[in-house]
Write an enzyme that holds these catalytic residues in place. Structure first.
Site, PDB file in Angstrom:
ATOM      1  N   LYS A   9      26.375  27.371 -21.455  1.00 24.32           N
ATOM      2  CA  LYS A   9      27.691  25.783 -21.355  1.00 24.32           C
ATOM      3  C   LYS A   9      28.784  26.861 -22.146  1.00 24.32           C
ATOM      4  CE  LYS A   9      28.270  22.209 -23.559  1.00 24.32           C
ATOM      5  NZ  LYS A   9      28.289  20.561 -23.053  1.00 24.32           N
ATOM      6  N   SER A  25      35.338  30.299  -5.380  1.00 26.18           N
ATOM      7  CA  SER A  25      35.308  31.451  -6.333  1.00 26.18           C
ATOM      8  C   SER A  25      35.376  30.512  -7.689  1.00 26.18           C
ATOM      9  CB  SER A  25      34.406  32.539  -7.093  1.00 26.18           C
ATOM     10  OG  SER A  25      35.761  33.139  -7.013  1.00 26.18           O
ATOM     11  N   THR A  57      30.024  26.762  -8.012  1.00 25.53           N
ATOM     12  CA  THR A  57      30.607  27.955  -7.498  1.00 25.53           C
ATOM     13  C   THR A  57      29.783  28.755  -7.831  1.00 25.53           C
ATOM     14  OG1 THR A  57      32.866  29.069  -6.451  1.00 25.53           O
ATOM     15  CG2 THR A  57      32.608  27.991  -8.587  1.00 25.53           C
ATOM     16  N   TYR A  58      30.359  30.188  -7.859  1.00 28.55           N
ATOM     17  CA  TYR A  58      30.056  31.554  -8.692  1.00 28.55           C
ATOM     18  C   TYR A  58      31.666  32.337  -9.071  1.00 28.55           C
ATOM     19  CZ  TYR A  58      31.762  33.971  -4.695  1.00 28.55           C
ATOM     20  OH  TYR A  58      33.162  34.849  -3.713  1.00 28.55           O
ATOM     21  N   GLY A  71      39.505  29.346  -4.220  1.00 24.64           N
ATOM     22  CA  GLY A  71      39.716  29.008  -2.304  1.00 24.64           C
ATOM     23  C   GLY A  71      39.478  27.516  -2.435  1.00 24.64           C
ATOM     24  N   ALA A  72      38.559  26.456  -1.815  1.00 23.72           N
ATOM     25  CA  ALA A  72      38.477  25.525  -1.539  1.00 23.72           C
ATOM     26  C   ALA A  72      38.384  24.609  -3.205  1.00 23.72           C
ATOM     27  CB  ALA A  72      37.150  25.164  -1.101  1.00 23.72           C
ATOM     28  N   ALA A  73      37.365  25.199  -3.990  1.00 22.20           N
ATOM     29  CA  ALA A  73      37.353  24.898  -5.310  1.00 22.20           C
ATOM     30  C   ALA A  73      39.327  24.209  -5.845  1.00 22.20           C
ATOM     31  CB  ALA A  73      37.054  25.019  -6.156  1.00 22.20           C
TER      32      ALA A  73
END
Length: 114
Positions: A9, A25, A57-58, A71-73
Site C-alpha cells: 500500500k 484509472s 481501479t487500475y 474518469g468516473a473515479a
C-alpha cells in the site's frame, strides 16, 4: 486453497488532480509504484481518508509526485484528499504466514519517507 492478502500500500498519498475526461484509472508517480512493488495496469483499491469512499481501479504510470484519479473515479475524490492505495495478492495459507506486505508512507508532496 488461496486467500487474498495485502500485497502493498501507498499510505496517505495526496490527490494532485482529478481528470473526469480520461477513460479511467489512477495515475501514480512511477517511483512510488516501484517502491510499493506494484505494476502498471494492476488492479488496486483506493480508500479516501477524507470522505470514506472505497473503490477499485487500475494503475497507470505518472510523473513525480502525481496522484491523479481519472474518469468516473474523479468524481469520488477532491484534489488535496488523502488516499490509501492498496494492492492484494493471492497466496496459499502457508505462504501468507510468512508474507510481509510493502508499506510506503509518503509526505505531502507524495515523496516516499522510507
Amino acid at each position: 486453497m488461496t486467500i487474498s492478502m495485502l500485497q502493498s500500500k501507498i499510505h496517505r498519498a495526496t490527490v494532485t488532480d482529478a481528470n473526469l475526461n480520461y477513460v479511467g484509472s489512477i495515475t501514480i508517480d512511477e517511483e512510488l509504484i516501484k517502491k510499493a512493488g506494484m505494476l502498471e495496469f494492476q488492479k488496486v483499491d483506493i480508500l479516501d481518508i477524507n470522505n470514506g469512499e472505497r473503490f477499485s481501479t487500475y494503475i497507470i504510470k505518472g510523473k513525480k509526485g502525481e496522484i491523479c484519479l481519472n474518469g468516473a473515479a474523479a468524481r469520488k475524490v477532491c484534489i488535496g484528499d488523502l488516499v490509501i492505495i492498496v494492492s492484494y495478492a493471492q497466496m496459499s495459507t502457508d505462504e501468507a504466514l510468512n508474507f510481509k506486505p510493502k508499506i510506503v508512507h509518503v509526505n505531502s508532496k507524495n515523496e516516499a519517507l522510507e
